[in-house]
Design a protein around this motif. Structure first.
Motif, PDB file in Angstrom:
ATOM      1  N   ILE A 184       0.836  -1.210   0.000  1.00 36.55           N
ATOM      2  CA  ILE A 184       0.000   0.000   0.000  1.00 36.55           C
ATOM      3  C   ILE A 184       0.867   1.255   0.000  1.00 36.55           C
ATOM      4  O   ILE A 184       0.672   2.161  -0.816  1.00 36.55           O
ATOM      5  CB  ILE A 184      -0.948   0.007   1.224  1.00 36.55           C
ATOM      6  CG1 ILE A 184      -1.974  -1.119   1.088  1.00 36.55           C
ATOM      7  CG2 ILE A 184      -1.651   1.356   1.370  1.00 36.55           C
ATOM      8  CD1 ILE A 184      -2.767  -1.383   2.347  1.00 36.55           C
ATOM      9  N   LYS A 185       1.844   1.310   0.900  1.00 37.98           N
ATOM     10  CA  LYS A 185       2.732   2.473   0.972  1.00 37.98           C
ATOM     11  C   LYS A 185       3.540   2.625  -0.309  1.00 37.98           C
ATOM     12  O   LYS A 185       3.767   3.737  -0.787  1.00 37.98           O
ATOM     13  CB  LYS A 185       3.668   2.360   2.177  1.00 37.98           C
ATOM     14  CG  LYS A 185       2.982   2.543   3.507  1.00 37.98           C
ATOM     15  CD  LYS A 185       3.959   2.350   4.653  1.00 37.98           C
ATOM     16  CE  LYS A 185       3.263   2.466   5.995  1.00 37.98           C
ATOM     17  NZ  LYS A 185       4.196   2.229   7.115  1.00 37.98           N
ATOM     18  N   GLY A 186       3.962   1.501  -0.859  1.00 41.23           N
ATOM     19  CA  GLY A 186       4.731   1.536  -2.095  1.00 41.23           C
ATOM     20  C   GLY A 186       3.938   2.108  -3.258  1.00 41.23           C
ATOM     21  O   GLY A 186       4.410   2.971  -3.988  1.00 41.23           O
ATOM     22  N   HIS A 187       2.706   1.635  -3.411  1.00 40.49           N
ATOM     23  CA  HIS A 187       1.860   2.145  -4.491  1.00 40.49           C
ATOM     24  C   HIS A 187       1.536   3.617  -4.283  1.00 40.49           C
ATOM     25  O   HIS A 187       1.493   4.396  -5.243  1.00 40.49           O
ATOM     26  CB  HIS A 187       0.572   1.324  -4.614  1.00 40.49           C
ATOM     27  CG  HIS A 187       0.790  -0.054  -5.145  1.00 40.49           C
ATOM     28  ND1 HIS A 187       1.324  -0.312  -6.390  1.00 40.49           N
ATOM     29  CD2 HIS A 187       0.552  -1.271  -4.606  1.00 40.49           C
ATOM     30  CE1 HIS A 187       1.393  -1.605  -6.587  1.00 40.49           C
ATOM     31  NE2 HIS A 187       0.936  -2.223  -5.506  1.00 40.49           N
ATOM     32  N   SER A 188       1.338   4.000  -3.036  1.00 39.92           N
ATOM     33  CA  SER A 188       1.059   5.398  -2.719  1.00 39.92           C
ATOM     34  C   SER A 188       2.260   6.278  -3.065  1.00 39.92           C
ATOM     35  O   SER A 188       2.114   7.323  -3.723  1.00 39.92           O
ATOM     36  CB  SER A 188       0.720   5.521  -1.232  1.00 39.92           C
ATOM     37  OG  SER A 188       0.559   6.862  -0.870  1.00 39.92           O
ATOM     38  N   ASN A 189       3.443   5.883  -2.628  1.00 36.25           N
ATOM     39  CA  ASN A 189       4.659   6.655  -2.936  1.00 36.25           C
ATOM     40  C   ASN A 189       4.912   6.714  -4.433  1.00 36.25           C
ATOM     41  O   ASN A 189       5.341   7.739  -4.953  1.00 36.25           O
ATOM     42  CB  ASN A 189       5.876   6.051  -2.234  1.00 36.25           C
ATOM     43  CG  ASN A 189       6.032   6.538  -0.818  1.00 36.25           C
ATOM     44  OD1 ASN A 189       5.726   7.683  -0.514  1.00 36.25           O
ATOM     45  ND2 ASN A 189       6.513   5.674   0.048  1.00 36.25           N
ATOM     46  N   GLU A 190       4.643   5.621  -5.112  1.00 35.26           N
ATOM     47  CA  GLU A 190       4.836   5.587  -6.560  1.00 35.26           C
ATOM     48  C   GLU A 190       3.920   6.600  -7.253  1.00 35.26           C
ATOM     49  O   GLU A 190       4.353   7.371  -8.112  1.00 35.26           O
ATOM     50  CB  GLU A 190       4.557   4.179  -7.077  1.00 35.26           C
ATOM     51  CG  GLU A 190       4.849   3.988  -8.534  1.00 35.26           C
ATOM     52  CD  GLU A 190       4.605   2.557  -8.993  1.00 35.26           C
ATOM     53  OE1 GLU A 190       4.660   2.348 -10.210  1.00 35.26           O
ATOM     54  OE2 GLU A 190       4.362   1.666  -8.160  1.00 35.26           O
ATOM     55  N   ALA A 191       2.652   6.633  -6.846  1.00 28.63           N
ATOM     56  CA  ALA A 191       1.693   7.555  -7.453  1.00 28.63           C
ATOM     57  C   ALA A 191       2.028   9.015  -7.132  1.00 28.63           C
ATOM     58  O   ALA A 191       2.028   9.874  -8.033  1.00 28.63           O
ATOM     59  CB  ALA A 191       0.281   7.226  -6.979  1.00 28.63           C
ATOM     60  N   ILE A 192       2.321   9.295  -5.881  1.00 27.75           N
ATOM     61  CA  ILE A 192       2.650  10.665  -5.474  1.00 27.75           C
ATOM     62  C   ILE A 192       3.919  11.132  -6.174  1.00 27.75           C
ATOM     63  O   ILE A 192       4.007  12.264  -6.660  1.00 27.75           O
ATOM     64  CB  ILE A 192       2.790  10.766  -3.938  1.00 27.75           C
ATOM     65  CG1 ILE A 192       1.432  10.538  -3.266  1.00 27.75           C
ATOM     66  CG2 ILE A 192       3.371  12.110  -3.523  1.00 27.75           C
ATOM     67  CD1 ILE A 192       1.501  10.317  -1.769  1.00 27.75           C
ATOM     68  N   GLY A 193       4.915  10.249  -6.235  1.00 26.82           N
ATOM     69  CA  GLY A 193       6.157  10.588  -6.900  1.00 26.82           C
ATOM     70  C   GLY A 193       5.960  10.882  -8.381  1.00 26.82           C
ATOM     71  O   GLY A 193       6.548  11.811  -8.928  1.00 26.82           O
ATOM     72  N   LYS A 194       5.112  10.097  -9.020  1.00 23.44           N
ATOM     73  CA  LYS A 194       4.844  10.314 -10.443  1.00 23.44           C
ATOM     74  C   LYS A 194       4.183  11.672 -10.673  1.00 23.44           C
ATOM     75  O   LYS A 194       4.516  12.383 -11.625  1.00 23.44           O
ATOM     76  CB  LYS A 194       3.975   9.192 -10.989  1.00 23.44           C
ATOM     77  CG  LYS A 194       3.819   9.225 -12.478  1.00 23.44           C
ATOM     78  CD  LYS A 194       3.186   7.964 -13.008  1.00 23.44           C
ATOM     79  CE  LYS A 194       3.184   8.028 -14.525  1.00 23.44           C
ATOM     80  NZ  LYS A 194       3.016   6.726 -15.126  1.00 23.44           N
TER      81      LYS A 194
END
Length: 60
Positions: A8-18
């Motif tokens: 969950i945190k990984g997908h969240s960081n990936e989206a925010i970073g993008k």
């Protein structure tokens, strides 16, 4: 398949970073663009760690 907190945190960081990376590119802010790319890649790695943890848990 159960999703763990790393995924969950990984997908969240990936989206925010993008988003940060794209906004930085659009407005010409290299620092924001680079920070976004880093956060996106950290999110990808974190998500993969979650995938491995999930696979290990399944096998037990």
């Amino acid at each position: 398949m159960r999703i763990n907190t790393d995924q969950i945190k990984g997908h969240s960081n990936e989206a925010i970073g993008k988003v940060k990376e794209t906004v930085g590119e659009v407005v010409g802010n290299k620092e924001l663009e680079i920070k976004g790319a880093i956060q996106k890649n950290i999110g990808i790695v974190q998500s993969k760690v979650g995938d491995v943890k999930s696979a290990i848990t399944k096998k037990q």
